[in-house]
Design an enzyme around this catalytic site. Sequence first.
Site, PDB file in Angstrom:
ATOM      1  N   LEU A 199      13.650 -10.634  -5.211  1.00 20.99           N
ATOM      2  CA  LEU A 199      12.969 -10.626  -6.092  1.00 20.99           C
ATOM      3  C   LEU A 199      11.579 -10.059  -5.651  1.00 20.99           C
ATOM      4  O   LEU A 199      11.603 -10.104  -3.937  1.00 20.99           O
ATOM      5  CB  LEU A 199      12.422 -11.773  -6.828  1.00 20.99           C
ATOM      6  CG  LEU A 199      13.746 -12.469  -8.149  1.00 20.99           C
ATOM      7  CD1 LEU A 199      12.519 -13.788  -7.939  1.00 20.99           C
ATOM      8  CD2 LEU A 199      13.454 -11.161  -9.297  1.00 20.99           C
ATOM      9  N   GLY A 200      10.647  -9.147  -6.105  1.00 23.21           N
ATOM     10  CA  GLY A 200       9.526  -8.890  -5.378  1.00 23.21           C
ATOM     11  C   GLY A 200       9.923  -7.337  -5.326  1.00 23.21           C
ATOM     12  O   GLY A 200       8.078  -6.011  -4.916  1.00 23.21           O
ATOM     13  N   GLY A 236       8.911   0.060 -11.789  1.00 30.67           N
ATOM     14  CA  GLY A 236       8.141   0.748 -10.941  1.00 30.67           C
ATOM     15  C   GLY A 236       8.982   1.846 -10.771  1.00 30.67           C
ATOM     16  O   GLY A 236       9.074   3.165 -11.784  1.00 30.67           O
ATOM     17  N   GLY A 240       0.198  12.109   2.409  1.00 31.04           N
ATOM     18  CA  GLY A 240      -0.251  10.875   2.028  1.00 31.04           C
ATOM     19  C   GLY A 240      -0.192   9.572   2.366  1.00 31.04           C
ATOM     20  O   GLY A 240      -0.200   9.681   3.912  1.00 31.04           O
ATOM     21  N   GLU A 255       1.894  19.251   5.444  1.00 28.71           N
ATOM     22  CA  GLU A 255       1.116  19.074   4.364  1.00 28.71           C
ATOM     23  C   GLU A 255       1.344  20.161   3.681  1.00 28.71           C
ATOM     24  O   GLU A 255       0.777  21.376   4.395  1.00 28.71           O
ATOM     25  CB  GLU A 255       0.090  18.009   4.434  1.00 28.71           C
ATOM     26  CG  GLU A 255      -0.699  18.955   3.228  1.00 28.71           C
ATOM     27  CD  GLU A 255      -0.370  17.446   1.737  1.00 28.71           C
ATOM     28  OE1 GLU A 255      -0.062  16.325   2.400  1.00 28.71           O
ATOM     29  OE2 GLU A 255      -0.263  18.139   1.334  1.00 28.71           O
ATOM     30  N   ASP A 264       3.747   1.196 -12.025  1.00 31.09           N
ATOM     31  CA  ASP A 264       4.122   2.451 -12.087  1.00 31.09           C
ATOM     32  C   ASP A 264       5.134   3.346 -13.269  1.00 31.09           C
ATOM     33  O   ASP A 264       4.919   4.612 -12.639  1.00 31.09           O
ATOM     34  CB  ASP A 264       5.089   2.425 -10.819  1.00 31.09           C
ATOM     35  CG  ASP A 264       4.549   2.528  -8.888  1.00 31.09           C
ATOM     36  OD1 ASP A 264       3.040   1.601  -9.619  1.00 31.09           O
ATOM     37  OD2 ASP A 264       5.174   2.638  -8.329  1.00 31.09           O
ATOM     38  N   HIS A 295     -24.651 -11.717   9.147  1.00 31.70           N
ATOM     39  CA  HIS A 295     -24.127 -11.347  10.664  1.00 31.70           C
ATOM     40  C   HIS A 295     -24.083 -12.058  11.750  1.00 31.70           C
ATOM     41  O   HIS A 295     -24.431 -13.133  11.641  1.00 31.70           O
ATOM     42  CB  HIS A 295     -25.836 -11.416  11.548  1.00 31.70           C
ATOM     43  CG  HIS A 295     -26.238  -9.859  12.115  1.00 31.70           C
ATOM     44  ND1 HIS A 295     -26.031  -8.640  12.663  1.00 31.70           N
ATOM     45  CD2 HIS A 295     -26.633 -10.478  13.384  1.00 31.70           C
ATOM     46  CE1 HIS A 295     -26.271  -9.111  13.919  1.00 31.70           C
ATOM     47  NE2 HIS A 295     -26.475  -9.644  14.369  1.00 31.70           N
TER      48      HIS A 295
END
Length: 463
Positions: A40-41, A146, A184, A205, A310, A442
């Site tokens: 999975l994943g 995906g 990219g 590119e 996606d 800081h």
Amino acid sequence: MTSQSFDLIVIGGGPGGYVAAIRAAQRGLNVACVDKNPVLGGTCLRVGCIPSKAMLESSEHFAKAKAGLERHGVKLSGVELDLAAMLARKEQVVSINTKGIDALFKKNKIERFEGLGRFVQPGVVDVEGPTGKTTLAAPKIIIATGSNIAPLKGVERDGDRIGTSTEGLAFAEVPQHLVVIGAGYIGMELGSVWLRLGSKVTVFEYLDRILPGIDAEVASEAHKLFKKQGFDFQLSRKVTAAKRAGDGCVVECADAEPIHCDRVLLAVGRRPNTDGLGLETIGVQLDDKGRIPVNEHFETSASGVYAIGDVIRGPMLAHKAEEEGVACADLITTGYGHVNYDAIPAVVYTHPEIAAVGQTEEQLVAANIPYRKGRFAFRANGRARTLDEVDGFVKILAHAETDRVLGIHILGARAGDLIAEGAAAMEFGATAEDIARTSHAHPTLSEAIKEAALAVSNQAIHA
Ligand code: NAI
């Protein structure tokens, strides 16, 4: 036909799918998750975000150990690369993460089915797995399948010397000369890994700049830094062919001599995974980019069928898919759910890192939105000095009239972690003054964000 019934079937066990499954189970649904991979994943955990970040971290340690610690008064000699150990650690990181998803599924009583999920009729999915066919039925189904690497005409992938990010995460030896096609996210991250480990890296590119989509000022500064690191950029070059030649490969492009190298990494984008899903049986048609059209509730044109991640519009980012997974499961179970697409950060894990949220300066100019800009260089940040990480800057773009933050762009060490403040600020509709008036510890790198916010109204203290 006998089938197993659930309240919800999620097809795909990546960051979109597994998160949707968990959220739906938390809300009381009986959930099945189908994934063709035994692990999975999804791409992110197995062959994407996680292993690439493991290799980026390890290769950075190696590069620093070889050269970069002398200024700290640390002298090392005889530094050697044990690539097999580096790759084994990466695999271990992946394994721990993916097993974590198995444990979460057990905890949430999500039933997992291994195999390719395919719609056979509305509400019914066949899973073709290693042990045969299983039929599942549910009134609600989420597609979260995906994406995969986009091919390029003329590039003859052989799963070895001419490959994608999957091969680029596992070269058994350091290539002498690696050609990367596409400057990219993937090209710059995996190019960085092998450059640090000793390869000559040439990046072809198509455009006249690197990292399209990233604010041009940031990308231009990053380009200079990457060139200094040793990247050989061939911009405005359209690759027309890459093929095996003897022991190595040859890459051809328009208007230039062919280049011989020993490995090629193709990274010209990704395309949605919809093959074999049986979308035609439920009447779902793809858009012109091969994506599944959805409305603002992630509903496809088929009743009860949703899509996230996606396979739909928007950036192909794991955390965007996760947000959609949660929102989609919430919409299904409660009727409410929302993703704020204006506040989704993006990170490129180069050195230094690049991170952004909101609009770029080019987008604001194109949309005719009046803005003010505050910029602060890490060179003037105390913590950056102590870290010896002075490259880069923070840039904040705020509306000229309302001062509301419209975009935050960071080039610098740990930018990927720093951008969380920017995303939170934008989520809450903050003004630059809000950020400027917030106390920042800081010495931290985050003070550069405060200073950039002050710079929006020309009030930076350390500039
Ligand atoms: P990308 O869309 O980031 O970059 C592809 C590059 O290839 C572009 O610069 C494009 O102009 C160039 N190109 C296209 N055709 C070409 C040709 N014929 N010759 C030379 N260059 C050409 O795609 P990439 O790097 O493959 O990544 C895919 C997606 O995966 C990204 O868009 C991102 O959504 C995701 N990703 C995210 C990461 C992160 O969040 N850190 C890391 C890796 C991937």
